[in-house]
Motif scaffolding. Structure first.
Motif, mmCIF file in Angstrom:
data_model
loop_
_atom_site.group_PDB
_atom_site.id
_atom_site.type_symbol
_atom_site.label_atom_id
_atom_site.label_comp_id
_atom_site.label_asym_id
_atom_site.label_seq_id
_atom_site.Cartn_x
_atom_site.Cartn_y
_atom_site.Cartn_z
ATOM 1 N N LEU A 145 23.353 3.071 -2.784
ATOM 2 C CA LEU A 145 23.381 2.803 -1.723
ATOM 3 C C LEU A 145 24.245 0.930 -1.792
ATOM 4 C CD1 LEU A 145 21.074 3.554 1.021
ATOM 5 C CD2 LEU A 145 22.887 5.143 0.176
ATOM 6 N N HIS A 147 24.077 -2.698 -0.372
ATOM 7 C CA HIS A 147 24.442 -3.240 1.006
ATOM 8 C C HIS A 147 24.873 -4.454 1.147
ATOM 9 C CE1 HIS A 147 21.907 -6.905 3.047
ATOM 10 N NE2 HIS A 147 21.001 -6.176 4.016
ATOM 11 N N PHE A 174 26.669 3.404 1.648
ATOM 12 C CA PHE A 174 26.599 2.195 2.355
ATOM 13 C C PHE A 174 25.104 2.179 3.279
ATOM 14 C CE2 PHE A 174 30.211 2.633 0.543
ATOM 15 C CZ PHE A 174 31.226 1.330 -0.295
ATOM 16 N N ASN A 175 24.580 0.972 3.218
ATOM 17 C CA ASN A 175 22.943 0.464 3.973
ATOM 18 C C ASN A 175 23.557 -0.594 4.584
ATOM 19 O OD1 ASN A 175 20.752 -0.225 5.220
ATOM 20 N ND2 ASN A 175 19.735 -0.192 3.017
ATOM 21 N N MET A 176 24.345 -0.642 5.236
ATOM 22 C CA MET A 176 25.125 -1.835 6.128
ATOM 23 C C MET A 176 24.080 -2.688 6.855
ATOM 24 S SD MET A 176 29.006 -1.900 7.449
ATOM 25 C CE MET A 176 28.230 -0.655 9.360
ATOM 26 N N MET A 192 32.287 1.531 10.780
ATOM 27 C CA MET A 192 32.125 2.952 11.012
ATOM 28 C C MET A 192 32.931 3.451 11.024
ATOM 29 S SD MET A 192 27.848 2.486 12.701
ATOM 30 C CE MET A 192 27.694 3.266 12.018
ATOM 31 N N LYS A 198 29.449 7.710 5.454
ATOM 32 C CA LYS A 198 29.103 6.318 4.529
ATOM 33 C C LYS A 198 28.107 5.795 4.745
ATOM 34 C CE LYS A 198 33.630 6.574 1.485
ATOM 35 N NZ LYS A 198 34.496 5.631 0.758
ATOM 36 N N PHE A 199 27.053 6.170 6.310
ATOM 37 C CA PHE A 199 26.797 4.770 5.986
ATOM 38 C C PHE A 199 25.199 6.340 6.854
ATOM 39 C CE2 PHE A 199 30.764 3.015 7.673
ATOM 40 C CZ PHE A 199 30.023 1.960 6.149
ATOM 41 N N LEU A 202 21.389 1.883 8.236
ATOM 42 C CA LEU A 202 22.106 0.865 8.581
ATOM 43 C C LEU A 202 20.330 -0.065 8.458
ATOM 44 C CD1 LEU A 202 24.364 1.811 11.440
ATOM 45 C CD2 LEU A 202 24.891 1.693 9.681
ATOM 46 N N THR A 246 23.688 8.930 11.200
ATOM 47 C CA THR A 246 23.034 8.140 10.395
ATOM 48 C C THR A 246 21.670 8.068 10.329
ATOM 49 O OG1 THR A 246 24.700 6.360 10.829
ATOM 50 C CG2 THR A 246 22.555 5.409 10.511
#
Length: 274
Positions: A145, A147, A174-176, A192, A198-199, A202, A246
Motif C-alpha cells: 500500500l 500512504h 492505497f492506505n489513504m 474514494m 483501491k482503499f 484508511l 474497506t
C-alpha cells in the motif's frame, strides 16, 4: 434449480451488500507512551475495543512476553511499514516481517523527494517501483500500500500528481490518510468515489477547523482532533468505506492528547457504522 432460484431471489431482495469494517490503530499514535510501558498501553488499546494493530513493536519486551501480551488482549498485527529505500534495495525483509506477524498489508508512508510538493517525474519513478515490487508482495499473499502524505497535489495534466499514481497503480493499493489528503488540498471522499476498490485501509484522522492547507507533507500534530469534530468530513467517508468494503478503519492520532481522544474517536466511528 429451486435452490438457485431461492438464492437469486434473496440476493435481489437485498438492495446492497454491506461489508464489515474493523477499527484499528496505528501505534505511532502512542509513540510517546508505548516505549515506557508497552504492556499497559497494549492492554489499554484492547480496552478501547481495538484489536487490529498497524505497526506494533516489542519495546524491550522479550518475544515470549510480547506474544503473551498480544494473546491475552486478543491483539494482532494487520500491517507493517515498508520503507521506500528498503523497497529499492530488497523487499524481502519487509515481506518476512509481514509474514512473521501474519499481516496482510505493508505500507510505504513516505517517498523521499526534494522539500515541498513531489514532482510528476518523482511520482512516476515511485509508481514504477511499487508496481514492480508489488508483484512480489502479491505472490506472498501481502498487499503493498501507499500512504499519501499531502505532497502529491501539485498540478499534473488535467489533475494532480496523485491522480496519475491512482490511475497507474496496478500491483499496489492505497492506505489513504484522509487528514493528509485534506492538508494537500484534496477531497478524500471524491477520490474514494472516483477510484473505488483501491482503499483496503484508511487512516482516519480529523483536522482542527481553520487549519491552513500545506503541500509539503508537514503540519502541526496538535491540529489532530477527535474524529468527527474537524473539517475532514469523516461521517461521509466512513459511509463510503462501508459501501466499498474497506477492511480497516485505522485511527492515527498524532497529537499529545491521543490517549484522551482515541476512545472518543472510537465511539464516533461506531456511531456511524451502526
Amino acid at each position: 434449480m429451486k435452490l438457485k432460484s431461492l438464492l437469486l431471489s434473496l440476493l435481489l431482495a437485498v438492495p446492497a451488500l454491506s461489508f464489515a469494517q474493523e477499527i484499528g490503530i496505528q501505534t505511532y499514535s502512542l509513540r510517546n507512551q508505548l516505549p515506557n510501558d508497552p504492556e499497559k498501553y497494549y492492554r489499554m488499546i484492547a480496552d478501547w475495543g481495538i484489536h487490529a494493530i498497524e505497526g506494533g513493536g516489542m519495546y524491550g519486551m522479550s518475544q515470549e512476553k510480547y506474544d503473551q501480551v498480544f494473546q491475552e488482549n486478543n491483539l494482532r498485527i494487520i500491517g507493517v511499514g515498508a520503507d521506500y529505500n528498503q523497497l529499492l534495495r530488497d523487499p524481502a525483509p519487509i515481506i518476512a516481517e509481514a509474514k512473521k506477524h501474519g499481516a496482510k498489508y505493508a505500507t510505504c508512508y513516505w517517498i523521499p523527494h526534494q522539500e515541498g510538493p513531489i514532482s510528476l517525474d518523482e511520482i512516476k519513478v515511485a509508481t514504477a517501483l511499487f508496481n514492480e515490487v508489488g508483484k512480489t508482495f502479491k505472490e506472498e499473499g501481502i498487499t503493498l500500500l501507499y500512504h499519501p502524505h499531502g505532497y502529491e497535489f501539485s498540478p499534473a495534466g488535467k489533475g494532480v500528481v496523485l491522480d496519475w499514481m491512482l490511475d497507474n497503480a496496478e500491483n499496489f493499493a492505497f492506505n489513504m490518510d484522509i487528514y493528509w489528503v485534506k492538508m494537500g488540498g484534496g477531497d478524500p471522499l471524491k477520490i474514494m468515489k472516483k477510484h473505488k476498490g483501491k482503499f483496503p485501509m484508511l487512516h482516519l484522522k480529523d483536522r482542527q477547523i481553520g487549519t491552513p492547507n500545506s503541500m509539503d507533507g508537514r503540519a502541526d500534530v496538535e491540529t489532530n482532533v477527535v474524529l468527527g469534530t474537524g473539517d475532514v468530513g469523516l461521517a461521509k467517508i466512513i459511509k463510503e468505506a462501508q459501501k466499498q468494503g474497506t477492511e480497516y478503519l485505522v485511527i492515527e492520532d498524532e497529537s499529545s492528547r491521543s490517549v484522551e481522544q482515541i476512545p472518543q474517536s472510537v465511539a464516533f466511528i461506531q456511531s456511524i457504522l451502526k
